[in-house]
Design a protein around this motif. Structure first.
Motif, PDB file in Angstrom:
ATOM      1  N   HIS A  89      -2.074  10.217  -3.955  1.00  0.00           N
ATOM      2  CA  HIS A  89      -0.995   9.533  -4.451  1.00  0.00           C
ATOM      3  C   HIS A  89      -0.630   8.470  -3.509  1.00  0.00           C
ATOM      4  N   VAL A 119      -0.979   3.560  -2.805  1.00  0.00           N
ATOM      5  CA  VAL A 119      -0.806   2.372  -2.234  1.00  0.00           C
ATOM      6  C   VAL A 119      -1.502   0.836  -2.436  1.00  0.00           C
ATOM      7  N   PRO A 120      -1.326   0.287  -3.031  1.00  0.00           N
ATOM      8  CA  PRO A 120      -2.518  -0.142  -2.555  1.00  0.00           C
ATOM      9  C   PRO A 120      -2.151  -1.715  -1.557  1.00  0.00           C
ATOM     10  N   ARG A 176      -2.177  -6.522  -2.520  1.00  0.00           N
ATOM     11  CA  ARG A 176      -1.493  -7.768  -2.843  1.00  0.00           C
ATOM     12  C   ARG A 176      -2.120  -8.204  -4.307  1.00  0.00           C
ATOM     13  N   ILE A 222      -4.452  -0.273 -10.007  1.00  0.00           N
ATOM     14  CA  ILE A 222      -4.060   0.679  -9.468  1.00  0.00           C
ATOM     15  C   ILE A 222      -5.430   1.903  -9.300  1.00  0.00           C
ATOM     16  N   PRO A 240       2.423   6.356 -13.453  1.00  0.00           N
ATOM     17  CA  PRO A 240       2.176   5.391 -12.963  1.00  0.00           C
ATOM     18  C   PRO A 240       0.583   5.197 -11.415  1.00  0.00           C
ATOM     19  N   THR A 260       4.893 -10.328  -3.428  1.00  0.00           N
ATOM     20  CA  THR A 260       4.705  -8.800  -4.573  1.00  0.00           C
ATOM     21  C   THR A 260       4.630  -7.956  -3.741  1.00  0.00           C
ATOM     22  N   GLU A 291       4.657   0.656  -7.539  1.00  0.00           N
ATOM     23  CA  GLU A 291       4.292   2.248  -7.477  1.00  0.00           C
ATOM     24  C   GLU A 291       4.633   2.560  -5.656  1.00  0.00           C
ATOM     25  N   THR A 292       4.467   0.963  -4.630  1.00  0.00           N
ATOM     26  CA  THR A 292       4.519   1.613  -3.443  1.00  0.00           C
ATOM     27  C   THR A 292       6.070   1.733  -3.229  1.00  0.00           C
ATOM     28  N   ALA A 343       6.884   5.286  -4.095  1.00  0.00           N
ATOM     29  CA  ALA A 343       6.116   6.446  -2.955  1.00  0.00           C
ATOM     30  C   ALA A 343       6.257   6.593  -2.160  1.00  0.00           C
TER      31      ALA A 343
END
Lengths: 761, 218
Positions: free
Chosen positions: A652, A656-657, A660, A665, A692, B150, B154-155, B158
């Motif tokens: 999970h 966190v990508p 950018r 995801i 998500p 940007t 979700e970040t 999280a």
């Protein structure tokens, strides 16, 4: 390690000591000239000439001794070995090491070794200044500079500079002047020492020594503020010391001082310090820039850090600039960028190598100090030596009190009397003073006297002050260092506070501390990071970087301990916080994923029951075997179990990508393998299964089919990381491969569900 | 200004100085700034604060501005937002940023901590019910990260989730799956931020010198 050693020492009570004795003897022998090799050559020569005439048969020398060949490295290695064995020994004897700081013990050992060598009749080696300044000092300073806590340092930089510059100047002149006054007294019989000599001596003996401070303060764990004040001062006063020393040395040769000289001296100070910093900064940026390109050759990354820093030191010493400041500046500047670029393993390597080298250096320095004390020619004069010690103490106390009085007018967090006491008491002198004294040319008639006095001061500060500072700290109830790690909440709120305070400053209308800090940070982000950080990471805000690092650390901790780490909540899950029903993924996506996984995943002998979370139920049906994988260990099943828990938690977070630009995801699964632990999975924080974070597009999912290409036979320990697209995968790979081992291609393993039962293989 | 008027202002200032703990010079300076921001009106409105150019780069500017108009920061009991504030209220808000005195007692230090942390808490607790819920925390994190390019939502989620989880575990410890953690109360807030040493870090330097010639961003 201690366990084994104590077991060893239990089994063979005299063993350790006999080893030490052996080493000592070897060391002493190495100091003696050995003629064995000399005697071999004539034999060979005669043999050769004999052979031409007489065919006498000489036995082929099976064993010979050729000590000269290896003498130098042998001695060096032996000395270092001795030093380390001593260090080892001290930590095994618990009582001694808690009372006496390590530095004292090492000096005593040095004294003993020096005495031993002298008794034998040989000349003990003296701490060579060149060796000291070029080899022994840089690792310690680099270690200090690289890991310098930036925030407390910059918050207090004004105070530190005042103490370093003005404090050292005050000390030098006070001690020098008072000693000159002392020498004028008829009865002490020191009339031969001129003012300049005294001032030169004052400048040597007045500087607080970073090595000694580090050695003593590390063991007492005082709070960050005091630590950074004393330590920062000891680092930054190097410029002052260098300038004063060179200045007075020049003046002494010339004999007279003019106003112009004084003015030039001041200019020199600025040149030395700012020049040193500039050199350091340049090399720091070079190192950062180089680290940007090292993604393919991770193995040599640490070397860049070390070499650039050493070059910075040497380059500034080349120009008579302050090497210490260059080293500090280099370490401070390059650290944030280098750490963003290098792998985790390299980071660990750098950390451990620096600690190792600085530890060895420190040990050697103190031992050599002891040996040099025995070796050096001494000239004792009660008045002078005692006067030096007393005056050093007095000037330090007066200086700290006076400067604090002024500084407190400008500080918001004022320094209390307790703080002042610790700062004054922590002004230890050390090997730098000795080396500088040793460097004095023999044209000084009173060189031996000076050396004796310096050594006495060093002994006094290290022994008396070093030993008593710990009980004093406890007696005065000085605040100690907080040991806890930073939590995500603290990080969030620290950043929040920064912005808040800046905003309030703007409202009040003045450009203060926070304003400039923010400006620098923004400049850094827009211009500098772009050039120095590889890949797309430079756009990552600090909070996110921190968050990812934190999660990785927790992941590693969880795996390594096989249990839940204390910071993870064992029973609190997102269900407690957000009691919405977790939405299930649509049937179609489930099928898609299941199909793909089936074609890739490995066989798992025992199936785990799934938990109630939807994500896990998807992987329940992976029964297919993966032809290319071979399970080498039985415990892999445990690992998988653990992994699935990990995966729940970690993946999970890993959503966190890092990049950018790529909005997709991915599902990232992390595998950790380690040998032995059985993992119990009662309530685990397998909490964050939100929709998500699940691959919501078929694109993302279908890319998983690429994984088979990367499958290989390797089954060693390490993380196996996937990302659902290659680009992101590289980044994630970087960030995750940091936390565990080798950067090889990964294999994909079967998903596993966690369970309530303890799984025994 | 007539002599009587300045005498009256002096008296007011002295009164304010006693009540808020600022020195007279500081109050003078802040008054000048207040006049500047409010274009010499008696009260300051949101637009006045919002027009400070330096605040533009601040990700949490809205929350900062709101904090000035939040009744909870002006007095202990009321809840709500005011539209305009006078100089006194301006000072009241700024007292939260005074440093701790050197010889402060332990009790007073604790009280000071609570006051400052209360201010922070109020900034997060936008609906005023005394609890920071997950939504409000997410909002705060989003604001914090808003200027950093940007960020995928979700970040934000999280991070906020992890933080909330951390609070819940630190303060509530063991929880059954069917228990619900409503949100961060003030006591929990105090607990998790214990290590930040708020009383020393949350301060702004208020100038004693005359800042009339300094460039202020209006």
């Amino acid at each position: 390690m201690i366990f084994e050693m104590s077991a060893l020492s239990c089994a063979f009570p005299g063993c350790r000591w006999s080893v030490l004795l052996l080493v000592l003897v070897l060391l002493v022998c190495s100091a003696l000239p050995i003629d064995a090799s000399a005697s071999v050559y004539p034999l060979r020569g005669t043999e050769g000439s004999n052979l031409t005439n007489v065919t006498t048969k000489k036995a082929f020398p099976v064993i010979g001794v050729n000590y000269d060949h290896v003498r130098k490295p042998f001695e060096i290695a032996l000395w270092i070995l001795l030093a380390l064995l001593m260090k080892l020994g001290f930590h095994i004897i618990p009582r001694v090491s808690s009372v006496v700081p390590e530095s004292c013990l090492l000096i005593v050992v040095g004294l003993l070794v020096g005495g031993f060598i002298k008794v034998i009749g040989e000349k003990p080696p003296v701490l060579d200044s060149q060796l000291f300044f070029l080899c022994l000092l840089p690792p310690i300073i680099l270690d200090a500079g690289y890991f310098l806590p930036i925030r407390p340092f910059t918050d207090n930089v004004g105070t530190i500079l005042v103490f370093a510059v003005i404090g050292t100047l005050w000390n030098a002149f006070f001690v020098g002047g008072s000693l000159y006054a002392l020498c004028q007294i008829e009865s002490v019989d020191l009339a031969g020492i001129g003012l300049l000599s005294c001032l030169l001596f004052g400048s040597i003996v007045s500087a607080v020594d970073p090595v000694a401070v580090l050695a003593v303060f590390e063991e007492i764990h005082i709070n960050e503020l005091l630590h950074i004040l004393v330590f920062g001062e000891s680092l930054l006063n190097d410029a002052v010391t260098v300038v004063l020393y060179n200045l007075f040395e020049e003046f002494y040769k010339v004999g007279t001082v003019t106003v112009l000289d004084v003015f030039l001296g001041v200019v020199c100070f600025f040149v030395v310090s700012l020049g040193g910093v500039l050199v350091g900064v340049i090399y720091g940026f070079l190192a950062a820039f180089t680290s940007r390109f090292t993604s393919h050759t991770r193995v040599i990354e640490p070397l860049f850090v070390f070499l650039y820093s050493y070059m910075a030191y040497l380059s500034s010493e080349l120009f008579h600039l302050s090497g210490i400041m260059a080293l500090i500046a280099c370490g401070v500047v390059m650290r944030p960028y280098v750490e963003a670029n290098i792998s985790h393993k390299s980071y660990t390597t750098i950390k451990y190598f620096l600690k190792m080298w600085s530890s060895v250096s420190e040990t050697l320095i103190f031992i050599f100090l002891g040996v040099s004390t025995v070796a050096g020619p001494h000239a004792w004069n009660w008045a002078f030596v005692v006067g030096t010690v007393v005056l050093c103490l007095v000037s330090r106390v007066l200086g700290v009190i006076g400067l604090t009085f002024i500084i407190n007018k400008f500080r918001i967090v004022k320094l209390t009397k307790k703080d002042q006491f610790i700062v004054a008491y922590g002004g230890l002198r050390g090997a730098i003073a000795f080396s500088l004294g040793y460097l004095l040319s023999d044209s000084h008639p009173t060189r031996h006297l000076f050396l004796t006095a310096i050594i006495t001061v060093i002994f006094f500060t290290v022994f008396v002050q070093g030993m008593t500072i710990r009980p004093l700290v406890e007696l005065l109830a000085v605040k100690r260092k907080k040991e806890s790690k930073r939590s995500i909440n603290e990080e969030i709120h620290t950043e929040f506070l920064d912005h808040l305070l800046r905003g309030v400053e703007d409202v009040c209308g003045h450009y203060g501390h926070y304003h400039w800090k923010d400006k620098l940070s923004r400049f850094n982000k827009t211009y500098v990071k772009r050039w120095l950080i590889a890949g797309e990471n430079f756009r990552e805000p600090e909070l996110i970087a921190f968050y990812r690092k934190m999660e990785l650390k927790q992941a590693i901790m969880m795996v390594e301990s096989g249990q839940l780490s204390s910071s993870l909540p064992s029973t609190v899950s997102m269900q407690n916080i957000e009691p919405k029903p977790i939405p299930r993924v649509s049937k179609k996506q489930e099928e898609e994923i299941r199909r793909i996984l089936r074609s890739n995943l490995q066989n798992n002998k025992q199936r785990m029951r799934s938990r109630s979370y939807s994500r896990h139920t998807l992987f329940e049906a992976d029964e297919e075997d993966n032809m290319s994988e071979v399970r080498l260990r039985k415990t892999k099943m445990e690992m998988d179990r653990r992994v699935s828990v990990m995966e729940g938690r970690v993946s999970h977070y890993l959503t966190v990508p890092a990049n950018r630009e790529s909005p997709r995801i991915g599902v990232r699964r992390v595998r950790f393998e380690s040998d032995n632990q059985v993992f119990s999975t009662d309530r685990l924080p397998t909490a964050h299964f939100e929709k998500p974070s699940y691959p919501s597009t078929p694109d993302a999912v279908s890319l998983e089919a690429e994984f088979p290409k990367r499958v290989n036979q390797k089954t060693d320990i390490g993380p196996k990381v996937y990302a659902s697209d290659n680009h992101q995968r590289e980044l994630d790979y970087q960030s995750l491969a940091r936390c565990l081992s080798d950067p090889g291609p990964h294999k994909e393993e079967e998903e596993d569900d966690d369970d309530d039962e303890i799984f025994m293989s | 200004m007539g002599a009587s008027q300045s005498a009256r202002t002096e008296h007011e200032f002295k009164d304010l100085a006693d009540r808020t703990g600022f020195s007279l010079e500081q109050i003078n300076n802040l008054n000048k700034r207040f006049r500047q921001l409010s274009s010499n009106k008696e009260t300051l409105s949101r637009e006045d604060l919002a027009s400070i150019p330096d605040l533009d780069n601040n990700p949490i500017r809205l929350q900062i501005i709101n904090a000035f108009f939040d009744k909870r920061n002006l007095s202990q009991s009321e809840v709500g937002i005011v539209q305009e504030i006078g100089f006194e209220e301006f000072l009241m808000v700024l007292t939260h940023f005074q440093p701790a005195a050197m010889d402060i007692t332990e009790d007073n230090r604790e009280k000071l901590r609570r006051t400052k942390l209360r201010f922070l808490f109020n900034m997060h607790d936008t609906d005023g019910n005394g609890i920071i819920t997950l939504e409000e925390y997410r909002q705060a994190v989003e604001e914090l990260l808003s200027k950093a390019g940007t960020i995928a939502p979700e970040t934000v989620k999280a991070i906020a989730d992890a933080a909330m989880l951390d609070v819940a575990s630190t303060t509530r410890g063991k929880m059954e799956p069917d228990e619900f953690y409503e949100g961060i109360t003030f006591e929990h807030f105090l607990q998790i931020l214990k290590t930040l040493d708020i009383e020393t870090t949350m301060h702004v330097r208020f100038l004693n010198l005359d800042t009339a010639n300094m460039r202020c961003g209006k």
